[in-house]
Write an enzyme that holds these catalytic residues in place. Structure first.
Site, PDB file in Angstrom:
ATOM      1  N   ASP A 157       0.870  -1.178   0.000  1.00 20.29           N
ATOM      2  CA  ASP A 157       0.000   0.000   0.000  1.00 20.29           C
ATOM      3  C   ASP A 157       0.904   1.224   0.000  1.00 20.29           C
ATOM      4  OD1 ASP A 157      -1.591   2.173   0.658  1.00 20.29           O
ATOM      5  OD2 ASP A 157      -2.864   1.012   2.014  1.00 20.29           O
TER       6      ASP A 157
ATOM      7  N   ASN B 136       2.238   6.387  -9.339  1.00 21.73           N
ATOM      8  CA  ASN B 136       1.020   6.289 -10.145  1.00 21.73           C
ATOM      9  C   ASN B 136      -0.210   5.923  -9.319  1.00 21.73           C
ATOM     10  OD1 ASN B 136      -0.567   5.558 -12.744  1.00 21.73           O
ATOM     11  ND2 ASN B 136      -0.540   3.634 -11.584  1.00 21.73           N
TER      12      ASN B 136
ATOM     13  N   TYR C 192      -9.986  15.300  -4.268  1.00 23.84           N
ATOM     14  CA  TYR C 192      -9.140  14.632  -5.275  1.00 23.84           C
ATOM     15  C   TYR C 192      -8.329  15.686  -6.025  1.00 23.84           C
ATOM     16  CZ  TYR C 192      -7.893  12.091  -9.567  1.00 23.84           C
ATOM     17  OH  TYR C 192      -7.207  11.541 -10.627  1.00 23.84           O
TER      18      TYR C 192
ATOM     19  N   ALA D 142      -7.577  18.794  -5.217  1.00 24.48           N
ATOM     20  CA  ALA D 142      -6.585  19.484  -4.379  1.00 24.48           C
ATOM     21  C   ALA D 142      -5.382  18.584  -4.102  1.00 24.48           C
ATOM     22  CB  ALA D 142      -7.231  19.923  -3.066  1.00 24.48           C
TER      23      ALA D 142
ATOM     24  N   LYS E 158      -4.202  16.344  -6.123  1.00 21.91           N
ATOM     25  CA  LYS E 158      -3.388  16.311  -7.348  1.00 21.91           C
ATOM     26  C   LYS E 158      -2.692  17.657  -7.562  1.00 21.91           C
ATOM     27  CE  LYS E 158      -4.162  12.055  -8.814  1.00 21.91           C
ATOM     28  NZ  LYS E 158      -3.093  11.047  -8.846  1.00 21.91           N
TER      29      LYS E 158
HETATM   30  N1  LIG Z   1      -8.241   7.000 -15.442  1.00 20.43           N
HETATM   31  C1  LIG Z   1      -8.372   8.300 -15.451  1.00 20.43           C
HETATM   32  O1  LIG Z   1      -9.315   8.850 -16.033  1.00 20.43           O
HETATM   33  C2  LIG Z   1      -7.345   9.169 -14.775  1.00 20.43           C
HETATM   34  C3  LIG Z   1      -7.323  10.517 -15.093  1.00 20.43           C
HETATM   35  C4  LIG Z   1      -6.386  11.335 -14.474  1.00 20.43           C
HETATM   36  C5  LIG Z   1      -5.471  10.803 -13.587  1.00 20.43           C
HETATM   37  N2  LIG Z   1      -5.520   9.489 -13.293  1.00 20.43           N
HETATM   38  C6  LIG Z   1      -4.545   8.983 -12.317  1.00 20.43           C
HETATM   39  O2  LIG Z   1      -3.845   7.906 -12.880  1.00 20.43           O
HETATM   40  C7  LIG Z   1      -3.396   7.035 -11.828  1.00 20.43           C
HETATM   41  C8  LIG Z   1      -3.731   5.588 -12.188  1.00 20.43           C
HETATM   42  O3  LIG Z   1      -5.135   5.476 -12.297  1.00 20.43           O
HETATM   43  P1  LIG Z   1      -5.847   4.447 -13.281  1.00 20.43           P
HETATM   44  O4  LIG Z   1      -6.853   5.225 -14.017  1.00 20.43           O
HETATM   45  O5  LIG Z   1      -4.862   3.646 -14.045  1.00 20.43           O
HETATM   46  O6  LIG Z   1      -6.639   3.578 -12.179  1.00 20.43           O
HETATM   47  P2  LIG Z   1      -6.890   2.014 -11.998  1.00 20.43           P
HETATM   48  O7  LIG Z   1      -7.074   1.329 -13.296  1.00 20.43           O
HETATM   49  O8  LIG Z   1      -7.996   1.960 -10.994  1.00 20.43           O
HETATM   50  O9  LIG Z   1      -5.542   1.499 -11.341  1.00 20.43           O
HETATM   51  C9  LIG Z   1      -5.138   1.927 -10.062  1.00 20.43           C
HETATM   52  C10 LIG Z   1      -3.981   1.057  -9.609  1.00 20.43           C
HETATM   53  O10 LIG Z   1      -3.466   1.573  -8.367  1.00 20.43           O
HETATM   54  C11 LIG Z   1      -3.499   0.537  -7.386  1.00 20.43           C
HETATM   55  N3  LIG Z   1      -3.662   1.183  -6.103  1.00 20.43           N
HETATM   56  C12 LIG Z   1      -4.685   1.926  -5.666  1.00 20.43           C
HETATM   57  N4  LIG Z   1      -4.457   2.375  -4.428  1.00 20.43           N
HETATM   58  C13 LIG Z   1      -3.240   1.901  -4.066  1.00 20.43           C
HETATM   59  C14 LIG Z   1      -2.429   2.011  -2.913  1.00 20.43           C
HETATM   60  N5  LIG Z   1      -2.848   2.695  -1.835  1.00 20.43           N
HETATM   61  N6  LIG Z   1      -1.228   1.403  -2.916  1.00 20.43           N
HETATM   62  C15 LIG Z   1      -0.810   0.707  -3.976  1.00 20.43           C
HETATM   63  N7  LIG Z   1      -1.518   0.563  -5.095  1.00 20.43           N
HETATM   64  C16 LIG Z   1      -2.728   1.151  -5.136  1.00 20.43           C
HETATM   65  C17 LIG Z   1      -4.613  -0.390  -7.838  1.00 20.43           C
HETATM   66  O11 LIG Z   1      -4.517  -1.705  -7.338  1.00 20.43           O
HETATM   67  P3  LIG Z   1      -5.210  -2.117  -5.945  1.00 20.43           P
HETATM   68  O12 LIG Z   1      -6.608  -1.572  -5.987  1.00 20.43           O
HETATM   69  O13 LIG Z   1      -5.141  -3.595  -5.896  1.00 20.43           O
HETATM   70  O14 LIG Z   1      -4.389  -1.456  -4.883  1.00 20.43           O
HETATM   71  C18 LIG Z   1      -4.373  -0.376  -9.339  1.00 20.43           C
HETATM   72  O15 LIG Z   1      -3.272  -1.189  -9.676  1.00 20.43           O
HETATM   73  C19 LIG Z   1      -4.040   7.559 -10.542  1.00 20.43           C
HETATM   74  O16 LIG Z   1      -3.118   8.333  -9.823  1.00 20.43           O
HETATM   75  C20 LIG Z   1      -5.167   8.438 -11.060  1.00 20.43           C
HETATM   76  O17 LIG Z   1      -5.503   9.479 -10.154  1.00 20.43           O
HETATM   77  C21 LIG Z   1      -6.435   8.646 -13.869  1.00 20.43           C
END
Ligand SMILES: NC(=O)c1ccc[n+]([C@@H]2O[C@H](COP(=O)([O-])OP(=O)(O)OC[C@H]3O[C@@H](n4cnc5c(N)ncnc54)[C@H](OP(=O)(O)O)[C@@H]3O)[C@@H](O)[C@H]2O)c1
Length: 248
Positions: A57, A84, A148, A150, A152
């Site tokens: 985590d 990430n 969220y 804030a 970021k």
């Molecule tokens: N998708 C979008 O539209 C979007 C847009 C802007 C920014 N982002 C950013 O991109 C990043 C990745 O998001 P994503 O869209 O790829 O989401 P995702 O598909 O939900 O993947 C999130 C990943 O992070 C892991 N995770 C979550 N909390 C964690 C923790 N406390 N410790 C370790 N691992 C953790 C999850 O696995 P587990 O749940 O098993 O821990 C999963 O592997 C995030 O920072 C998000 O804010 C996403």
């Protein structure tokens, strides 16, 4: 920085992090991914021999220590840390509670800080890079997303401050502000039902100048780029990869 790198990607078992892990691994880099659930970590490491996994985590100080130690014990160095893993919620001000705010900031601000701090001596040794994954909403206001957004915004400013602080050590620090991207985020970290997620997607497609949501590979390409020698004179930057959403 060497041609074949050692890269740590938090939250590398889904979405953007998984796409980046596969990109680095297919170039010959060694990748350590983390995630809280063992199943998705195991599925991702099964996809490429260069990907190793750790159930951790990123908001935990002990897990930050274990994460950096795992990469160093295994490969002897760290060239790139990709912060990430993210947490978020649709959270109107009327619904906030201390725990819900802490949950978001623990993953989006505390976690990257702990990991970056623990990785410092190793990144100094390799003249490495830190890459923070932000969001369009790190610099664009959004109703109902304030904590969220804030968190970021904080990550984007940490990026600029760390870039100045770590430049004398030869460490580069950059961020990518991703726009709405197809991943598990809406039904996962944002906690929406499938119907709510589809409604958000429709609305986002209507707003984004390039008229579609992104693909994780389209963010992963820039993560790889920030870790490549081509970016060796770039630091403190927040690159919007968002189909133009941040412009409007
Ligand atoms: N998708 C979008 O539209 C979007 C847009 C802007 C920014 N982002 C950013 O991109 C990043 C990745 O998001 P994503 O869209 O790829 O989401 P995702 O598909 O939900 O993947 C999130 C990943 O992070 C892991 N995770 C979550 N909390 C964690 C923790 N406390 N410790 C370790 N691992 C953790 C999850 O696995 P587990 O749940 O098993 O821990 C999963 O592997 C995030 O920072 C998000 O804010 C996403």
């Amino acid at each position: 920085m060497q041609n074949e790198k050692v890269v740590i990607i938090t939250g590398g078992s889904s979405g953007i992090g998984r796409a980046a892990a596969l990109r680095f691994a297919s170039r010959g880099d060694k990748v350590l991914i983390t995630g809280r659930r063992a199943g998705p970590v195991e599925q991702t490491i099964a996809e490429h021999k260069n990907i190793m996994g750790l159930v951790a985590d990123s908001s935990s100080a002990e897990d930050a220590r274990r994460t950096i130690a795992e990469a160093v014990d295994r490969w002897g160095r760290v060239d790139a840390l990709v912060n990430n893993a993210g947490a978020g919620a649709i959270l109107p001000l009327s619904d906030v509670s201390p725990n819900r705010i802490v949950d978001i900031f623990s993953v989006n601000v505390l976690g990257p800080s702990l990991l970056a701090s623990t990785a410092l001596p190793h990144l100094k040794a390799t003249q490495g890079v830190i890459i923070n994954i932000s969001s369009t909403y790190g610099h664009r206001p959004a109703a109902g997303l304030s904590h969220y957004a804030a968190s970021k915004a904080a990550l984007e400013h940490l990026t600029r401050c760390w870039a100045l602080e770590l430049a004398p050590l030869g460490i580069k620090v950059n961020a990518i502000a991703a726009g709405p991207t197809e991943s598990g985020a809406l039904t996962g970290m944002m906690g929406l039902s499938a119907e709510q997620a589809e409604a958000v997607k429709q609305e986002e497609r209507g707003k984004i100048p390039l008229a579609r949501r992104g693909d994780p590979d389209e963010i992963a390409d820039w993560i790889v780029q920030f870790a490549s020698p081509a970016s060796r004179w770039v630091t403190g930057q927040v690159l919007a990869v968002d189909g133009g959403l941040g412009l409007i």
